[in-house]
Design a protein around this motif. Structure first.
Motif, PDB file in Angstrom:
ATOM      1  N   PRO A 211       0.717  -1.468  -0.400  1.00 47.56           N
ATOM      2  CA  PRO A 211       0.067   0.235   0.109  1.00 47.56           C
ATOM      3  C   PRO A 211       1.153   1.502   0.193  1.00 47.56           C
ATOM      4  O   PRO A 211       0.537   2.036   0.963  1.00 47.56           O
ATOM      5  N   GLU A 212       1.424   1.209  -1.094  1.00 43.31           N
ATOM      6  CA  GLU A 212       2.527   2.959  -1.270  1.00 43.31           C
ATOM      7  C   GLU A 212       2.539   3.184  -2.644  1.00 43.31           C
ATOM      8  O   GLU A 212       2.054   2.452  -3.822  1.00 43.31           O
ATOM      9  N   GLY A 213       2.770   4.348  -2.950  1.00 42.93           N
ATOM     10  CA  GLY A 213       2.640   4.677  -4.570  1.00 42.93           C
ATOM     11  C   GLY A 213       1.439   5.680  -4.103  1.00 42.93           C
ATOM     12  O   GLY A 213       0.300   4.760  -4.228  1.00 42.93           O
ATOM     13  N   GLY A 220       4.206   9.881  -8.322  1.00 47.87           N
ATOM     14  CA  GLY A 220       2.934   9.131  -9.096  1.00 47.87           C
ATOM     15  C   GLY A 220       3.046   7.883  -9.799  1.00 47.87           C
ATOM     16  O   GLY A 220       4.286   7.773 -10.170  1.00 47.87           O
ATOM     17  N   THR A 221       2.146   6.883 -11.007  1.00 50.33           N
ATOM     18  CA  THR A 221       2.452   5.699 -11.571  1.00 50.33           C
ATOM     19  C   THR A 221       3.153   6.264 -12.660  1.00 50.33           C
ATOM     20  O   THR A 221       4.329   5.689 -12.758  1.00 50.33           O
ATOM     21  N   ALA A 222       3.027   7.296 -13.154  1.00 49.54           N
ATOM     22  CA  ALA A 222       3.718   7.648 -14.253  1.00 49.54           C
ATOM     23  C   ALA A 222       4.750   7.762 -14.692  1.00 49.54           C
ATOM     24  O   ALA A 222       5.682   7.657 -14.895  1.00 49.54           O
ATOM     25  N   THR A 223       6.156   8.774 -13.555  1.00 44.22           N
ATOM     26  CA  THR A 223       6.691   9.419 -13.577  1.00 44.22           C
ATOM     27  C   THR A 223       7.342   8.451 -12.630  1.00 44.22           C
ATOM     28  O   THR A 223       8.342   8.098 -13.107  1.00 44.22           O
ATOM     29  N   ARG A 259      -7.169   9.667  -4.935  1.00 44.40           N
ATOM     30  CA  ARG A 259      -6.137   9.201  -5.918  1.00 44.40           C
ATOM     31  C   ARG A 259      -4.956   9.342  -4.966  1.00 44.40           C
ATOM     32  O   ARG A 259      -3.151   9.138  -5.379  1.00 44.40           O
ATOM     33  N   ASP A 260      -4.893  10.412  -3.999  1.00 45.03           N
ATOM     34  CA  ASP A 260      -4.257  10.326  -3.083  1.00 45.03           C
ATOM     35  C   ASP A 260      -3.865   9.339  -1.687  1.00 45.03           C
ATOM     36  O   ASP A 260      -2.871   9.551  -1.379  1.00 45.03           O
ATOM     37  N   ARG A 261      -4.938   8.074  -2.636  1.00 46.34           N
ATOM     38  CA  ARG A 261      -4.321   7.075  -1.697  1.00 46.34           C
ATOM     39  C   ARG A 261      -3.415   6.132  -1.502  1.00 46.34           C
ATOM     40  O   ARG A 261      -3.082   5.405  -2.443  1.00 46.34           O
ATOM     41  N   PRO A 262      -2.509   5.897  -0.267  1.00 47.13           N
ATOM     42  CA  PRO A 262      -1.580   4.703  -0.840  1.00 47.13           C
ATOM     43  C   PRO A 262      -1.825   3.811  -2.033  1.00 47.13           C
ATOM     44  O   PRO A 262      -3.063   2.687  -1.282  1.00 47.13           O
ATOM     45  N   GLY A 263      -1.123   3.159  -2.388  1.00 49.47           N
ATOM     46  CA  GLY A 263      -1.513   2.089  -3.497  1.00 49.47           C
ATOM     47  C   GLY A 263      -2.540   2.548  -4.792  1.00 49.47           C
ATOM     48  O   GLY A 263      -2.693   1.634  -5.621  1.00 49.47           O
ATOM     49  N   SER A 264      -2.419   3.994  -4.594  1.00 53.22           N
ATOM     50  CA  SER A 264      -3.618   4.256  -5.565  1.00 53.22           C
ATOM     51  C   SER A 264      -2.886   3.967  -7.117  1.00 53.22           C
ATOM     52  O   SER A 264      -3.098   4.092  -8.262  1.00 53.22           O
TER      53      SER A 264
END
Length: 405
Positions: A211-213, A220-223, A259-264
């Motif tokens: 549960p991170e990211g 974020g996931t793209a970067t 969007r800001d929750r850990p694991g999103s």
């Protein structure tokens, strides 16, 4: 062979006084690019059975939510269900899920993983999680009311938009036309039509992953992930813009702020869609899978647990399978050793991880390429050292009336 964490220990009887009639539990993860987890377990079992034919061996290959998660459940006796779904580039693939009663294990890598890319060529802007949504929908049709979603090994950076489409949702542009797949197309998203999605109110979805990211921004996931999936700097910018548009409309439609929750940010943003539209929770993958596979019960009465993965290093300490196995075995009071391709942890790190010794293929074969190609036979050879140090031969009973040496 001396173990790296305690080089001065003698090789004889490392049992610590434990009963010698217990079984050995084999709980390895895969050796990436070489052997699946069930194959690793089979080779370890073959070697140990030759070295100590009197010692019972139990195979329980494991995974932490990534590639091989469904196969680990199937190897533990769950039912294999195969279905044709869309791969990450739209080509059909045959994917498997695991079913046990009303619980299903769905693995993103089976449908939307890097290994499903045709020719291994990345498609960072257009890859989709559509097939994962189709797998989830199939599990629901089979009657699953608890679904464990393993999210490792993703090829897509689409925020889970494809997953929503696979469940029956429609992503529309300003003209009411369906968007093409992939994260780049999300820049043109105008509306969501969720009327085709099934009622999932009675279905519990648990994401197996750390549960991170988060979905957006510098971390974020793209970067943070898309570059590893082949995206250039400009493509990463395009993907981040698409994900921002997706987050705005998806949160409005689902009435959740995810969007800001850990694991999103997990699996290119599939974690976001699972949180927003499936009401999912996120749990560390290896702990969740060990509970599902009944590890504690199978470890009860064991003399030794053998775990492992291709490379045991500092990345393993961040929740990978061998560390989770070692901690679970420690709770059961069973010593743990690791059979790996290559080791990169210090003795102190191993002690903290509750691993008593590590045996590496590179100890007996320095050529890394040969370790990859001949991993199975080399693992069987490696078990000789494990047996010598941790499974001392039983002494034969002395016949009645016979005395002396």
């Amino acid at each position: 062979m001396q173990s790296p964490d305690s080089p001065s220990d003698p090789p004889a009887d490392r049992s610590g006084g434990r009963p010698r009639n217990g079984h050995v539990l084999l709980a390895p993860d895969r050796f990436k690019g070489s052997l699946t987890a069930p194959e690793v377990a089979r080779h370890l079992a073959a070697g140990l059975r030759r070295a100590r034919p009197d010692v019972p061996v139990v195979e329980l290959p494991v995974a932490d939510g990534g590639d091989g998660t469904a196969e680990s459940a199937i190897a533990a006796g769950w039912r294999r269900v195969e279905v044709e779904v869309s791969g990450p580039t739209g080509r059909p693939v045959t994917a498997a899920l695991a079913l046990d009663g009303r619980t299903a294990v769905v693995e993103l890598a089976q449908a939307s993983g890097l290994r499903r890319l045709p020719g291994g060529r990345p498609r960072p802007l257009g890859s989709t999680s559509l097939g994962t949504g189709q797998l989830l929908a199939h599990a629901v049709r089979l009657g699953a009311r608890r679904i464990v979603l393993g999210v490792g090994g993703a090829a897509c950076t689409d925020g889970g938009a494809g997953l929503v489409q696979g469940l029956g949702g429609r992503l529309l542009d300003s003209l009411g036309k369906e968007l093409p797949p992939g994260g780049a197309a999300l820049r043109s998203l105008h509306a969501l039509d969720l009327r085709g999605m099934p009622d999932l109110s009675g279905v519990q979805v648990v994401v197996a992953g750390e549960p991170e990211g988060t979905l957006l921004g510098r971390n974020g996931t793209a970067t943070g992930q898309a570059g590893r999936r082949g995206a250039t700097r400009e493509e990463i910018r395009v993907l981040d813009l698409g994900l921002r548009r997706w987050a705005d409309i998806a949160e409005a439609a689902s009435r959740t702020a995810s969007r800001d929750r850990p694991g999103s940010g997990a699996a290119g943003g599939v974690g976001f869609a699972a949180l927003a539209f499936l009401g999912a929770t996120i749990e560390p993958g290896i702990g969740l899978m060990l509970d599902l596979l009944g590890f504690a019960e199978r470890a009860r009465g064991a003399h030794l647990v053998v775990t492992g993965e291709g490379t045991l290093d500092v990345r393993s300490l961040r929740g990978r399978a061998p560390i989770g196995v070692a901690r679970a075995a420690a709770r059961a009071g069973v010593p743990v050793v690791a059979a790996v391709g290559r080791r990169g942890l210090t003795g102190e790190q191993l002690r903290k991880a509750r691993i008593q010794a590590v045996y590496a293929l590179t100890d007996i074969e320095p050529d890394a390429g040969r370790c990859m190609r001949q991993g199975g036979p080399l693992l069987e050879q490696l078990t000789v050292a494990i047996a010598d140090e941790w499974l001392p031969p039983r002494r034969r009973a002395r016949p009645a009336g016979v005395y002396g040496m």
